[in-house]
Design a protein around this motif. Structure first.
Motif, PDB file in Angstrom:
ATOM      1  N   HIS A 123       0.851  -1.186   0.000  1.00  0.00           N
ATOM      2  CA  HIS A 123       0.000   0.000   0.000  1.00  0.00           C
ATOM      3  C   HIS A 123       0.881   1.227   0.000  1.00  0.00           C
ATOM      4  O   HIS A 123       1.720   1.409   0.888  1.00  0.00           O
ATOM      5  N   THR A 124       0.711   2.064  -1.012  1.00  0.00           N
ATOM      6  CA  THR A 124       1.558   3.234  -1.201  1.00  0.00           C
ATOM      7  C   THR A 124       0.866   4.450  -0.602  1.00  0.00           C
ATOM      8  O   THR A 124      -0.331   4.641  -0.833  1.00  0.00           O
ATOM      9  N   PRO A 125       1.597   5.288   0.154  1.00  0.00           N
ATOM     10  CA  PRO A 125       0.970   6.483   0.719  1.00  0.00           C
ATOM     11  C   PRO A 125       0.622   7.515  -0.353  1.00  0.00           C
ATOM     12  O   PRO A 125       1.114   7.445  -1.469  1.00  0.00           O
ATOM     13  N   VAL A 170       2.661  14.579  -0.777  1.00  0.00           N
ATOM     14  CA  VAL A 170       3.375  13.296  -0.856  1.00  0.00           C
ATOM     15  C   VAL A 170       3.624  12.907  -2.320  1.00  0.00           C
ATOM     16  O   VAL A 170       2.712  12.966  -3.141  1.00  0.00           O
ATOM     17  N   ARG A 171       4.844  12.546  -2.617  1.00  0.00           N
ATOM     18  CA  ARG A 171       5.204  12.030  -3.943  1.00  0.00           C
ATOM     19  C   ARG A 171       5.942  10.712  -3.749  1.00  0.00           C
ATOM     20  O   ARG A 171       6.818  10.618  -2.886  1.00  0.00           O
ATOM     21  N   VAL A 172       5.571   9.720  -4.551  1.00  0.00           N
ATOM     22  CA  VAL A 172       6.261   8.434  -4.501  1.00  0.00           C
ATOM     23  C   VAL A 172       6.759   8.103  -5.903  1.00  0.00           C
ATOM     24  O   VAL A 172       5.964   8.026  -6.839  1.00  0.00           O
ATOM     25  N   GLU A 174       1.649   5.217   6.668  1.00  0.00           N
ATOM     26  CA  GLU A 174       0.669   4.623   5.740  1.00  0.00           C
ATOM     27  C   GLU A 174       1.284   3.538   4.861  1.00  0.00           C
ATOM     28  O   GLU A 174       0.570   2.740   4.253  1.00  0.00           O
ATOM     29  N   TYR A 175       2.619   3.579   4.725  1.00  0.00           N
ATOM     30  CA  TYR A 175       3.304   2.715   3.753  1.00  0.00           C
ATOM     31  C   TYR A 175       3.290   1.266   4.248  1.00  0.00           C
ATOM     32  O   TYR A 175       3.762   0.979   5.349  1.00  0.00           O
ATOM     33  N   LYS A 231      11.974  -7.084   3.752  1.00  0.00           N
ATOM     34  CA  LYS A 231      12.326  -6.078   4.763  1.00  0.00           C
ATOM     35  C   LYS A 231      12.629  -4.755   4.040  1.00  0.00           C
ATOM     36  O   LYS A 231      13.155  -4.779   2.921  1.00  0.00           O
ATOM     37  N   THR A 232      12.296  -3.648   4.695  1.00  0.00           N
ATOM     38  CA  THR A 232      12.581  -2.345   4.081  1.00  0.00           C
ATOM     39  C   THR A 232      13.146  -1.356   5.098  1.00  0.00           C
ATOM     40  O   THR A 232      13.121  -1.607   6.303  1.00  0.00           O
ATOM     41  N   THR A 233      13.606  -0.229   4.599  1.00  0.00           N
ATOM     42  CA  THR A 233      14.160   0.827   5.452  1.00  0.00           C
ATOM     43  C   THR A 233      13.073   1.729   6.052  1.00  0.00           C
ATOM     44  O   THR A 233      13.403   2.717   6.707  1.00  0.00           O
ATOM     45  N   ILE A 234      11.787   1.379   5.871  1.00  0.00           N
ATOM     46  CA  ILE A 234      10.701   2.214   6.412  1.00  0.00           C
ATOM     47  C   ILE A 234      10.822   2.409   7.938  1.00  0.00           C
ATOM     48  O   ILE A 234      10.749   3.556   8.409  1.00  0.00           O
TER      49      ILE A 234
END
Ligand code: MV4
Length: 445
Positions: free
Chosen positions: A357-359, A364-366, A407-408, A414-417
């Motif tokens: 799920h992308t914020p 916000v820009r992804v 929200e991400y 695994k991620t750096t979130i």
């Protein structure tokens, strides 16, 4: 204007270039390795050509395969993105020899900045401040000792063919010099097939602040303000922002003017970045010039409201740059979302993204090439997204970033979130009072 551009890259930057081309009415050709056959850049481009096996050397670095793809699709220009062949003078030359425009500077400009001693010399002649040091290649241990004595310890040894922190050695006292010089030369020879090493005074606890520039083939250059990239781990940037929390109007004027001098010294054509070290007294020193679009270009795009890929394409097509400098109108922060485990030494974590799920929302820009079900291949860089927050103030940008990070949802790898979430709540990050040493002491909970 170009009719068809081949993008010699993959991942988010390939998509980024395709997006601007579509807006400009330019057709696109994607190239891909067999590992990337299900990538979005392949689906979003007008045409796609497989250029080889997963290993970069057999695909994204294979000049013959890429040129063949450009010829069979009748592309009139090649955009190299960043990494891979973006700063390869030989590739830029081959493009020219085949009548295909390389979207970037000339091979001569790439070479002039690729050799760090040559680059530094050029900057000294142009009146751009550089870190005090011995000038040229170190010829002997005696010479090294005498220069170090003159400029004072600590000193840093750097490979002339290096850059980005590869093959650097810090030397704190004379007794350590000989061993470090030998090691630096051996490492440089192995990594760059060039054992040339030079010396500089080691600037302790600097900030890394870089100035975005754009120049055209008619000799005009301008600056597009700074990015602060001090939040790095082992020379990998994790967060970039503009404006720098350390910047003043006066310092920006001075660094901007120096960056323009740097461009003018080589009549730079294209977009580029002048990297500076800035010490606590706000003295700044030229480090290197990147002759490509960078990962963190989006931060600049957001604060000056300006499409840098469009600018690159227009410059390559022979248009003039505006000639005016651009100052930040907003605050933007970029977090690099990597498929890495921040709790395990940032080890790469390739594999299938099971849930995504992308914020979104205001500010916000992804920029990302991944989707639910996408399999992150193990062969390439682990960056899977760039999350950019934009607001009127730095504090609001941090709050927007925190909210977006919360929200991400990325499952399966695994991620750096979590790292970024904690960073956005760190007092020293929030205060803006940090240097390139910040992440050495930042501890994840
Ligand atoms: C330096 C330095 C201190 N003094 N040069 C690292 C990347 C490469 N572009 C040059 N680098 C450095 N050069 C002198 N004379 C410290 C670094 C450095 C660094 C620079 C920017 C961001 C992070 C860094 C981390 C460690 C060292």
């Amino acid at each position: 204007m170009f009719k068809k551009i081949l993008i010699a890259n993959r991942g988010e930057i390939a998509l980024r270039v395709i997006r601007t081309c579509r807006e400009m009415g330019i057709k696109t050709v994607a190239v891909y390795s067999t590992a990337d056959k299900d990538s979005l850049h392949v689906k979003f481009a007008d045409e796609a050509v497989c250029i080889g096996k997963p290993a970069s050397a057999e695909s994204y670095l294979n000049m013959a395969h890429i040129m063949a793809a450009a010829e069979i699709t009748n592309a009139d220009a090649i955009h190299p993105g960043y990494g891979f062949l973006a700063e390869n003078a030989k590739f830029a030359k081959i493009c020219g020899d085949h009548g295909i425009k390389f979207i970037g500077p000339t091979p001569e400009m790439i070479d002039a900045m690729g050799d760090k001693i040559t680059a530094k010399d050029t900057m000294i002649k142009a009146g751009v401040p550089v870190v005090p040091g011995g000038g040229g290649l170190l010829q002997s241990i005696e010479e090294a000792k005498s220069i170090a004595k003159e400029i004072g310890y600590p000193v840093i040894l750097k490979a002339t063919a290096g850059g980005g922190g590869k093959g650097m050695r810090i030397v704190w006292e004379e007794s350590e010099l000989e061993r470090n010089l030998d090691m630096a030369k051996t490492e440089a020879a192995a990594a760059f097939k060039n054992d040339g090493v030079y010396m500089e005074k080691f600037v302790e606890e600097p900030r890394h602040i870089e100035i975005q520039v754009a120049g055209d083939q008619y000799g005009t250059a301008c600056h597009l303000s700074e990015r602060d990239c001090s939040i790095q781990r082992r020379h990998q940037k994790l967060v970039e922002e503009s404006p720098s929390p350390f910047m003043t109007d006066e310092l920006r004027d001075k660094m901007g003017a120096a960056a323009i001098k740097a461009c003018n010294a080589i009549n730079y054509e294209g977009v580029g970045t002048i990297e500076f070290l800035v010490d606590k007294h706000r003295n700044f020193y030229f480090m290197e010039m990147n002759t490509r679009i960078q990962v963190e270009h989006c931060v600049t795009e957001e604060v000056i409201n300006y499409d840098l890929i469009k600018e690159q394409i227009k410059i390559a097509a022979g248009e003039k740059v505006s000639g005016k400098n651009y100052l930040p109108q907003m605050c933007a922060i970029e977090c690099r979302i990597n498929a890495e485990d921040p709790y395990n030494d940032f080890r790469p974590s390739p594999g299938k993204i099971t849930v995504l799920h992308t914020p979104g929302g205001h500010g916000v820009r992804v920029d990302s090439h991944v989707y639910a079900g996408y399999v992150i291949p193990p062969y390439y860089d682990s960056m899977i997204a760039k999350l950019i927050a934009v607001a009127q103030t730095r504090k609001e940008a941090i709050d927007t970033m925190s909210r977006a990070l919360s929200e991400y949802v990325i499952e399966g790898v695994k991620t750096t979130i979590p790292f970024h979430q904690q960073l956005m709540r760190d007092e020293n990050f929030i205060s803006g009072n940090f240097t390139t040493k910040f992440l050495e002491t930042f501890k994840l909970k």
